[in-house]
Scaffold this motif. Structure first.
Motif, PDB file in Angstrom:
ATOM      1  N   GLU A   5       0.820  -1.204   0.000  1.00 26.92           N
ATOM      2  CA  GLU A   5       0.000   0.000   0.000  1.00 26.92           C
ATOM      3  C   GLU A   5       0.859   1.262   0.000  1.00 26.92           C
ATOM      4  OE1 GLU A   5      -3.460   0.020   2.483  1.00 26.92           O
ATOM      5  OE2 GLU A   5      -3.412  -2.155   2.609  1.00 26.92           O
ATOM      6  N   ARG A   6       2.147   1.078  -0.025  1.00 28.27           N
ATOM      7  CA  ARG A   6       3.096   2.194  -0.094  1.00 28.27           C
ATOM      8  C   ARG A   6       3.342   2.476  -1.567  1.00 28.27           C
ATOM      9  NH1 ARG A   6       7.889   0.331   2.976  1.00 28.27           N
ATOM     10  NH2 ARG A   6       6.528   0.776   4.716  1.00 28.27           N
ATOM     11  N   ASP A  45      10.582   3.781   7.130  1.00 25.62           N
ATOM     12  CA  ASP A  45       9.670   2.726   6.675  1.00 25.62           C
ATOM     13  C   ASP A  45       8.811   2.147   7.801  1.00 25.62           C
ATOM     14  OD1 ASP A  45      10.370   2.975   4.019  1.00 25.62           O
ATOM     15  OD2 ASP A  45      11.631   1.188   3.980  1.00 25.62           O
ATOM     16  N   GLU A  46       9.437   1.744   8.879  1.00 19.02           N
ATOM     17  CA  GLU A  46       8.687   1.098   9.960  1.00 19.02           C
ATOM     18  C   GLU A  46       7.719   2.053  10.648  1.00 19.02           C
ATOM     19  OE1 GLU A  46       9.415  -1.314  14.136  1.00 19.02           O
ATOM     20  OE2 GLU A  46      11.091  -1.077  12.742  1.00 19.02           O
ATOM     21  N   LEU A  51       2.174   4.660  11.517  1.00 19.32           N
ATOM     22  CA  LEU A  51       1.358   5.877  11.475  1.00 19.32           C
ATOM     23  C   LEU A  51       0.261   5.773  10.426  1.00 19.32           C
ATOM     24  CD1 LEU A  51       4.264   8.416  11.924  1.00 19.32           C
ATOM     25  CD2 LEU A  51       2.345   8.097  13.513  1.00 19.32           C
ATOM     26  N   ALA A  52       0.579   5.180   9.283  1.00 22.36           N
ATOM     27  CA  ALA A  52      -0.426   4.991   8.230  1.00 22.36           C
ATOM     28  C   ALA A  52      -1.525   4.045   8.717  1.00 22.36           C
ATOM     29  CB  ALA A  52       0.234   4.453   6.966  1.00 22.36           C
ATOM     30  N   GLY A  55      -4.166   5.668  10.578  1.00 19.46           N
ATOM     31  CA  GLY A  55      -5.083   6.539   9.854  1.00 19.46           C
ATOM     32  C   GLY A  55      -4.479   7.795   9.261  1.00 19.46           C
ATOM     33  N   PHE A  56      -3.171   8.007   9.432  1.00 17.47           N
ATOM     34  CA  PHE A  56      -2.531   9.183   8.854  1.00 17.47           C
ATOM     35  C   PHE A  56      -2.147   8.930   7.405  1.00 17.47           C
ATOM     36  CE2 PHE A  56      -1.795   9.771  13.358  1.00 17.47           C
ATOM     37  CZ  PHE A  56      -2.025  11.118  13.532  1.00 17.47           C
ATOM     38  N   ARG A  57      -2.167   9.992   6.596  1.00 15.07           N
ATOM     39  CA  ARG A  57      -1.614   9.946   5.235  1.00 15.07           C
ATOM     40  C   ARG A  57      -0.178  10.433   5.377  1.00 15.07           C
ATOM     41  NH1 ARG A  57      -1.756  13.857   0.732  1.00 15.07           N
ATOM     42  NH2 ARG A  57      -2.927  15.136   2.195  1.00 15.07           N
ATOM     43  N   VAL A  58       0.757   9.499   5.337  1.00 12.68           N
ATOM     44  CA  VAL A  58       2.162   9.797   5.598  1.00 12.68           C
ATOM     45  C   VAL A  58       2.870  10.127   4.283  1.00 12.68           C
ATOM     46  CG1 VAL A  58       4.293   8.963   6.641  1.00 12.68           C
ATOM     47  CG2 VAL A  58       2.090   8.212   7.562  1.00 12.68           C
TER      48      VAL A  58
END
Length: 89
Positions: A5-6, A45-46, A51-52, A55-58
């Motif tokens: 999803e990245r 990365d980790e 955080l993603a 629910g955050f958009r990182v």
């Protein structure tokens, strides 16, 4: 959050390309993670995945000269780096 999803996004502005690694929900609150000097966005990365998943958009912009980012390095200042971070949003 699974690595699948990245994704990487290339943003272009005049003669400057900024690669930004993005993960998390599109409608999540944005969180920008900036690499320190001589480091790259992969360092997060980790923690970015955690955080993603919360629910955050990182957004992780790659510094100029690293990854797919380019642009002049001459006269680079903290203002330039801040402008790159804002451009990533």
């Amino acid at each position: 959050m699974p690595a699948s999803e990245r994704r990487s996004v290339l943003l272009t502005q005049e003669q400057h390309v900024l690669e930004v690694t993005v993960e998390g929900p599109h409608d999540g609150p944005p969180l920008v993670m900036l690499a320190s000097s001589q480091r790259d966005a992969g360092d997060f990365d980790e923690s970015a995945g955690l955080l993603a998943a919360a629910g955050f958009r990182v957004l992780r912009p790659w510094p100029r000269g690293m990854g797919g980012s380019n642009g002049t390095l001459e006269g680079l200042s903290l203002y330039t780096l801040a402008a790159d971070a804002v451009f990533a949003l």
